[in-house]
Design a protein around this motif. Structure first.
Motif, PDB file in Angstrom:
ATOM      1  N   ALA A 150      32.346  -7.221 -25.478  1.00  0.00           N
ATOM      2  CA  ALA A 150      31.833  -6.361 -26.461  1.00  0.00           C
ATOM      3  C   ALA A 150      30.470  -6.965 -26.601  1.00  0.00           C
ATOM      4  O   ALA A 150      29.323  -6.325 -26.972  1.00  0.00           O
ATOM      5  N   GLU A 151      30.344  -8.158 -27.003  1.00  0.00           N
ATOM      6  CA  GLU A 151      29.180  -9.146 -27.374  1.00  0.00           C
ATOM      7  C   GLU A 151      28.308  -8.969 -26.105  1.00  0.00           C
ATOM      8  O   GLU A 151      27.137  -8.766 -26.234  1.00  0.00           O
ATOM      9  N   GLU A 152      28.704  -8.969 -24.885  1.00  0.00           N
ATOM     10  CA  GLU A 152      27.714  -9.054 -23.671  1.00  0.00           C
ATOM     11  C   GLU A 152      27.227  -7.695 -23.287  1.00  0.00           C
ATOM     12  O   GLU A 152      26.210  -7.768 -22.819  1.00  0.00           O
ATOM     13  N   THR A 153      27.876  -6.616 -23.657  1.00  0.00           N
ATOM     14  CA  THR A 153      27.438  -5.410 -23.458  1.00  0.00           C
ATOM     15  C   THR A 153      26.595  -4.665 -24.372  1.00  0.00           C
ATOM     16  O   THR A 153      26.040  -3.417 -24.303  1.00  0.00           O
ATOM     17  N   ARG A 154      26.675  -5.233 -25.694  1.00  0.00           N
ATOM     18  CA  ARG A 154      25.843  -4.750 -26.924  1.00  0.00           C
ATOM     19  C   ARG A 154      24.544  -4.339 -26.370  1.00  0.00           C
ATOM     20  O   ARG A 154      23.637  -3.533 -26.995  1.00  0.00           O
ATOM     21  N   GLN A 155      23.809  -5.409 -25.749  1.00  0.00           N
ATOM     22  CA  GLN A 155      22.361  -5.435 -25.479  1.00  0.00           C
ATOM     23  C   GLN A 155      22.067  -4.177 -24.645  1.00  0.00           C
ATOM     24  O   GLN A 155      20.766  -3.706 -24.593  1.00  0.00           O
ATOM     25  N   TYR A 156      22.945  -3.530 -23.873  1.00  0.00           N
ATOM     26  CA  TYR A 156      22.746  -2.136 -23.051  1.00  0.00           C
ATOM     27  C   TYR A 156      22.359  -1.069 -23.999  1.00  0.00           C
ATOM     28  O   TYR A 156      22.209   0.060 -23.380  1.00  0.00           O
TER      29      TYR A 156
END
Length: 362
Positions: A164-170
């Motif tokens: 969730a942390e890694e994909t939040r930027q998208y």
């Protein structure tokens, strides 16, 4: 001691209308003063037959003769009979289980008798054994599932947080929903497993204790074999060491084996892959000693005094994140005490733990 008539007219009338073998044994003369037709048919004896307790025991299975002999001695000493379950080996027949209900009585002439009835309980025992065998298997499988699934599902939940942390930027709403679905599904699954195992264990305490004479070796083998089938998956070795092939004790085997299942499950949770879990049965003169040993992480000394309390700080998740209710050890202790037994343990951090349960045979 109850009084009985000197003639057997009333006894004959009563016994004639019962399907259970019924008898009147005169202690001093060692003779069967009266038996009904059901007794004659079942044991090939007739009224008036002079027969010693030793001769009567010839129909009793060799492994049960000492048990029946002790029950007869207690009856004569205490004048208060208790139900006696034993196996009988009759000529040309398979071994059958009987339940003897005896009591002491006297007549107007001062003669002392053992009066009783015998019920063939073979069918009911076989039925109960069948149900409890698969109940024990079910409980073993539930514990294995809790171990095999709770850890990986907990890991999936943790990884979903990282994802969730890694994909939040998208800034993708669709992607965020999928990650949230993974997290919620894994959390729900872990909770479901926890609730299921808790329910099965807690349900044990809500049923009356019904003890019967059982071969503990047979019951333990059924449970251990179920765990051995999963040795490859859980990467642990199970060892079972009874002191003899048959060890009998009066237990509520459904409840008692649930407690043993829970001890083995705890050993699995706190033992690293490649570890060994050993279960031993040792027959003593008046009791049976059970040992459940592992070479796992051990129990911190600070938890020793509170281990058997409810909802204490001693509850810990397993090495793979398996959940703990905080009730398991307290319920195990309660089940052991219901059987007039004792439970204690020895443990050393980094080397393992051994739990001991001692229960009386009677």
């Amino acid at each position: 001691m109850p009084h009985i008539p000197t003639d057997t007219t009333i006894l004959s009338l009563l016994a004639k209308h019962t399907k259970h073998p019924t008898f009147l044994f005169e202690v001093a003369s060692k003779r069967l003063a009266f038996i009904n037709q059901a007794f004659e048919k079942a044991f090939n004896m007739t009224t008036g037959t002079e027969v010693s307790p030793e001769e009567l025991q010839q129909v009793v299975h060799p492994e049960d003769r000492e048990y029946v002999r002790e029950a007869y001695k207690r009856l004569l000493e205490e004048k208060d009979g208790k139900e006696v379950e034993f196996r009988a080996q009759l000529p040309g027949q398979q071994v059958r289980w009987f339940c003897l209900t005896p009591y002491m009585a006297g007549d107007a002439d001062g003669k002392v008798f053992v009066v009783g009835s015998v019920e063939d309980i073979t069918a009911s025992r076989q039925y109960n054994d069948y149900l409890k065998k698969y109940s024990a298997k079910k409980n073993s499988i539930l514990h294995l599932l809790a171990h095999d699934l709770a850890g990986p599902l907990g890991l999936i939940g943790s990884l979903s947080e990282v994802l969730a942390e890694e994909t939040r930027q998208y800034r993708s709403t669709e992607l965020n929903k999928l990650v949230e679905l993974i997290a919620s599904t894994s959390a729900h699954s872990v909770a479901m497993i926890k609730d299921l195992t808790n329910h099965e264990f807690l349900e044990t305490t809500g049923v009356d204790l019904i003890k019967r004479r059982v071969n503990m070796v047979e019951k333990f083998k059924e449970v251990i074999e179920q765990y051995r089938k999963s040795e490859g998956e859980i990467r642990k070795t199970f060892v079972f060491e009874p002191s003899s092939d048959t060890i009998f004790a009066a237990l509520d085997d459904a409840k008692f084996m649930q407690a043993i299942n829970n001890l083995i499950s705890n050993a699995i949770k706190f033992t690293y892959p490649g570890g060994i879990i050993s279960v031993r049965l040792q027959e003593r003169a008046q009791s049976v000693l059970v040992e459940v040993e592992d070479n796992g992480v051990g129990i911190p000394e600070k938890f020793y005094d509170i281990l058997f309390d409810k909802f204490t700080n001693a509850r810990r998740p397993g090495l793979n994140g398996e959940p703990s209710t905080g009730l398991g050890m307290s319920i195990i202790k309660m089940i052991v005490e219901w059987h007039s037994g004792e439970i204690w343990f020895k443990s050393e951090e980094g080397k393992g733990t051994t739990f001991y349960i001692e229960v009386p045979k009677e």
